[in-house]
Enzyme design. Structure first.
Site, PDB file in Angstrom:
ATOM      1  N   THR A  98       0.875  -1.313  -0.047  1.00 27.89           N
ATOM      2  CA  THR A  98      -0.113   0.075   0.063  1.00 27.89           C
ATOM      3  C   THR A  98       0.714   1.368  -0.186  1.00 27.89           C
ATOM      4  OG1 THR A  98      -1.819  -1.047   1.180  1.00 27.89           O
ATOM      5  CG2 THR A  98      -1.835   1.154   1.387  1.00 27.89           C
ATOM      6  N   SER A 130       1.576  -7.459  -1.051  1.00 31.12           N
ATOM      7  CA  SER A 130       2.078  -8.420  -0.425  1.00 31.12           C
ATOM      8  C   SER A 130       1.580  -9.905  -0.603  1.00 31.12           C
ATOM      9  CB  SER A 130       2.600  -8.136   1.074  1.00 31.12           C
ATOM     10  OG  SER A 130       1.465  -8.141   1.807  1.00 31.12           O
ATOM     11  N   THR A 179       1.820  -4.709   4.326  1.00 32.10           N
ATOM     12  CA  THR A 179       1.713  -5.201   5.529  1.00 32.10           C
ATOM     13  C   THR A 179       1.007  -6.615   5.987  1.00 32.10           C
ATOM     14  OG1 THR A 179      -0.260  -3.738   6.027  1.00 32.10           O
ATOM     15  CG2 THR A 179       1.761  -2.783   6.549  1.00 32.10           C
ATOM     16  N   ASP A 180       0.394  -6.736   4.916  1.00 33.62           N
ATOM     17  CA  ASP A 180      -0.558  -7.885   4.813  1.00 33.62           C
ATOM     18  C   ASP A 180       0.285  -9.474   5.181  1.00 33.62           C
ATOM     19  OD1 ASP A 180      -2.809  -6.833   4.899  1.00 33.62           O
ATOM     20  OD2 ASP A 180      -3.268  -7.346   2.659  1.00 33.62           O
TER      21      ASP A 180
HETATM   22  N1  ASP Z   1      -2.884  -5.226   0.752  1.00 32.68           N
HETATM   23  C1  ASP Z   1      -1.650  -4.713   1.165  1.00 32.68           C
HETATM   24  C2  ASP Z   1      -0.373  -5.257   0.828  1.00 32.68           C
HETATM   25  O1  ASP Z   1      -0.195  -5.997   1.783  1.00 32.68           O
HETATM   26  C3  ASP Z   1      -1.817  -4.127   2.451  1.00 32.68           C
HETATM   27  C4  ASP Z   1      -0.830  -3.077   2.973  1.00 32.68           C
HETATM   28  O2  ASP Z   1       0.472  -2.831   2.329  1.00 32.68           O
HETATM   29  O3  ASP Z   1      -0.771  -2.447   4.000  1.00 32.68           O
HETATM   30  O4  ASP Z   1       0.106  -5.318  -0.108  1.00 32.68           O
END
Ligand code: ASP
Length: 326
Positions: free
Chosen positions: A15, A59, A90-91
């Site tokens: 993100t 991710s 973050t995922d």
């Molecule tokens: N869906 C995103 C990812 O993990 C969420 C994030 O980056 O916070 O790529």
């Protein structure tokens, strides 16, 4: 004049590097690592940073083969710089962080960070997270401590960090409190105890390992499907202190007899797994059948370690020893 501390930033996506696409109706990968660094006031003063676009993926598209390539790249760069920051979604950040923690043999701090709000958000959290991650990566007390996650001003060891909020900018908690420390206005304070690190010889491959969930009424059909797809190892997302149904226990027993390593983790976030119950499916019966306990590791992290250990050619007692750190 002393040389500026050197930081290397490896952008992989998430993100932090996304923008709202009105046609697609949601966030999509868009921003390069260089453009992200340009949004961080003071980074140039903090370090002589270099940046590379290793990938630009959400991710959820991260894969163990990419972990292996990333671990090789981090190992290579770690000799040349004082700190490494990895920008990541973050995922699945905690899985990547822990895989790097067990495979990359370096004293150089490696810090993962990302964002919950996209680069196109009116108030993105990415720039502050990048600055905080860089500050921690260049801190003398971070040396030799392995891989960390820095988000929302908090510092977490890769082994304990877990995503606990789907949208809050304070996205991660340490499952073994307290957090490792915090970073505020450029000042770093380490308060938590450093955990012992597990070190796996550098892997050659990234074999398939599946996570099999336990729930009321679960049988062994997911386990069998994983073996049919060629799983070289299994992690069981057990319940409680590491317990499964009788039907799933029978499938685990057969997999172990066929030489497939099985690691028992739990869907419960705190307390770890331990052998308590001796009935069919209880932790005692699983250990007696030859399963390995993941102790404090959650299922995705137990899987990352099993992929690393199998990829390094470990088996039997050598493989089990990787999970016995306490
Ligand atoms: N869906 C995103 C990812 O993990 C969420 C994030 O980056 O916070 O790529």
């Amino acid at each position: 004049m002393a040389a500026e501390p050197r930081l290397h930033v490896i952008a992989t996506g998430g993100t932090i590097a996304m923008r709202l696409d009105p046609v697609a109706g949601g966030q999509v990968p868009a921003v390069s690592g260089l453009d992200l660094l340009a949004t961080v006031p003071g980074l140039a003063r903090l370090s002589d940073a270099t940046v590379e676009d290793f990938a630009n993926i959400p991710s959820e598209h991260m894969r163990p083969e990419i972990w292996l390539n990333l671990a090789a790249r981090v190992s290579q760069m770690a000799h040349q710089v004082q700190g490494i920051v990895i920008l990541h979604g973050t995922d699945t950040m905690e899985e990547t962080a822990f895989y790097l923690d067990v495979t990359v043999d370096t004293q150089t701090p490696v810090v993962l960070t990302g964002a919950q709000r996209a680069a196109s958000d009116p108030d993105p959290d990415g720039p502050a997270n990048i600055r905080d991650a860089a500050t921690v990566a260049l801190h003398p007390r971070a040396r030799g401590r392995g891989v960390m996650i820095v988000m929302g001003g908090e510092i977490h060891a890769a082994r304990s960090a877990t995503k606990t909020d789907t949208s809050d900018t304070d996205a991660f908690d340490s499952t073994r409190p307290p957090d490792l420390g915090w970073v505020r206005a450029g000042r770093v304070r380490f308060v938590g105890a450093w955990l012992p690190r597990v070190r796996v010889p550098f892997p050659q491959t990234a074999p398939r390992v599946d996570i099999i969930p336990m729930y009321a009424g679960a049988d062994d059909s997911a386990l069998r499907a994983a073996l049919e797809r060629g799983a070289a190892g299994l992690v069981i997302e057990a319940v409680g202190a590491g317990n499964v149904s009788r039907e799933l226990y029978n499938g685990i027993d057969q997999a172990l007899r066929a030489g497939i390593p099985v690691v028992i983790s739990s869907r419960v976030p705190r307390g770890g797994v331990r052998p308590v119950y001796a009935y069919a499916g209880g932790g005692v019966s699983l250990v007696e059948a030859g399963a390995v306990l993941a102790h404090d590791l959650n299922p995705p992290k137990a899987r990352a370690l099993l992929i690393a250990a199998l990829g390094a050619g470990l088996a039997g007692a050598d493989l089990a020893a990787m999970f016995e750190v306490w």
